[in-house]
Design a protein around this motif. Structure first.
Motif, short mmCIF file in Angstrom:
data_model
loop_
_atom_site.label_atom_id
_atom_site.label_comp_id
_atom_site.label_asym_id
_atom_site.label_seq_id
_atom_site.Cartn_x
_atom_site.Cartn_y
_atom_site.Cartn_z
N LYS A 69 -8.06 -0.20 6.81
CA LYS A 69 -7.53 -0.93 5.65
C LYS A 69 -7.85 -2.39 5.86
N ASN A 70 -8.13 -2.88 7.05
CA ASN A 70 -8.46 -4.42 7.58
C ASN A 70 -9.88 -4.78 7.41
N THR A 90 -5.16 1.24 -3.29
CA THR A 90 -4.16 1.11 -2.24
C THR A 90 -3.15 2.44 -1.93
N GLU A 102 0.95 -1.22 -0.13
CA GLU A 102 -0.07 -0.03 0.05
C GLU A 102 0.94 1.14 0.13
N ASN A 140 -8.96 6.64 -1.68
CA ASN A 140 -9.37 5.72 -0.51
C ASN A 140 -9.43 6.34 0.81
N TYR A 175 -3.33 5.85 0.17
CA TYR A 175 -3.77 6.63 1.37
C TYR A 175 -2.84 8.10 1.60
N LEU A 192 -5.43 3.95 10.37
CA LEU A 192 -5.50 3.59 9.01
C LEU A 192 -5.41 1.93 8.78
#
Length: 314
Positions: A312-313, A227, A164, A253, A229, A308
């Motif tokens: 993301k997860n 991907t 990422e 994102n 950020y 973050l």
């Protein structure tokens, strides 16, 4: 990854190795997609697919298969709910699917290619299927791609050297701490600033890339990908506002802005008057970072990383 080096060593020693790979997971499964473990015929083990009694049982199964010289490719579903059918013996809840993939000297070329890609930091795709193990020197648009239709009808693809990307707009003290934290987390970190010879920018030896730019053209420096950020932390309110104006319409994102609630309340008031919608502003993480009363640059970096990663997860 050291696991590929260990596999190569064993294959060059003419040993057969089982590679265990988690290709699917859900819930509170201890193993996540991409987790790997190798089990060699001489008993050497490296890596992890989640640990616990589940991992121990699967390792023992590999050792028995190697002892009996059985080398079939198959997948096994593990359900972590105690003593049930297909249960792993663990009670943490969740599920995971593990591929058992035997490797021998015929796979040396692909293993070497993976090792070379990792050393050179180039991208490639590892593909597993019921009939093959292969590696191709090309990029993918996501880290994992898989499909499981039946025990004999499935595939799994993984992007090697997938990362990422975090863009940090601003190169001050907090930026330096944030860069270091995210590099440790495996991100590709790009730091952007408009101030030549800034000491903290110059001292930032952790960044994957650093660029002195004109914020007027910031859109040309940030790639719009799933991907991507972005965290904005320039040295002035005016620059924060200017950069956010440039980025907010691009639907990135993740976009966060560092600053006090009072500063951001003023910024939001200005942006609403300029015609930006509340819906657009609600997508911005501001103040960026989980609220943990962080004070130092290092604590702020941890709060941003936690937020973050949570995003993301999930």
């Amino acid at each position: 990854m050291k696991i590929w080096q260990h596999i190569l060593t064993k294959l060059q020693d003419n040993q057969t190795v089982y590679l265990l790979t988690v290709i699917e997971n859900s819930g509170s499964s201890p193993g996540r997609k991409g987790f790997k473990m190798m089990v060699a015929k001489d008993g050497f083990i490296f890596g992890s697919i989640g640990g616990g009694i589940m991992e121990f049982t699967l390792v023992e199964e590999c050792l028995q298969l190697l002892k009996e010289e059985k080398t079939s490719i198959f997948i096994k579903k593990q359900i972590h709910k105690g003593k049930i059918k297909d249960g792993s013996g663990m009670i943490c809840s969740g599920k995971q699917t593990v591929v058992f993939h035997p490797l021998n000297k015929n796979n040396i070329a692909d293993i070497k290619s993976i090792s070379t890609a990792l050393k050179k930091n180039t991208q490639g795709i590892l593909r597993l299927s019921p009939t093959s193990f292969s590696f191709a020197d090309k990029a993918a648009d996501c880290r994992f791609k898989y499909e499981i239709n039946a025990l004999e009808n499935w595939f799994f693809e993984e992007q090697i050297n997938y990362k990422e990307t975090l863009y940090i707009v601003g190169g001050g003290h907090v930026s330096l701490a944030v860069t270091k934290t995210f590099i440790q987390l495996g991100f590709h970190v790009i730091v952007l600033d408009n101030r030549p010879n800034l000491n903290t920018f110059v001292a930032n030896s952790f960044a994957s890339e650093k660029k002195i730019i004109n914020y007027e053209f910031i859109n040309t420096y940030i790639q719009k990908e799933s991907t991507t950020y972005i965290v904005i932390m320039t040295n002035t309110y005016i620059d924060d506002l200017f950069v956010l104006r440039k980025l907010i319409k691009n639907n990135y994102n993740f976009v966060g802005v560092l600053g006090s609630k009072a500063k951001l309340k003023t910024m939001w008031h200005v942006l609403l008057k300029e015609g930006f919608t509340q819906q657009e502003l609600d997508k911005i993480r501001a103040p960026v970072g989980l609220s943990i009363k962080s004070e130092t640059p290092e604590e702020i970096a941890i709060s941003i990383a936690a937020q973050l990663i949570q995003f993301k997860n999930n």
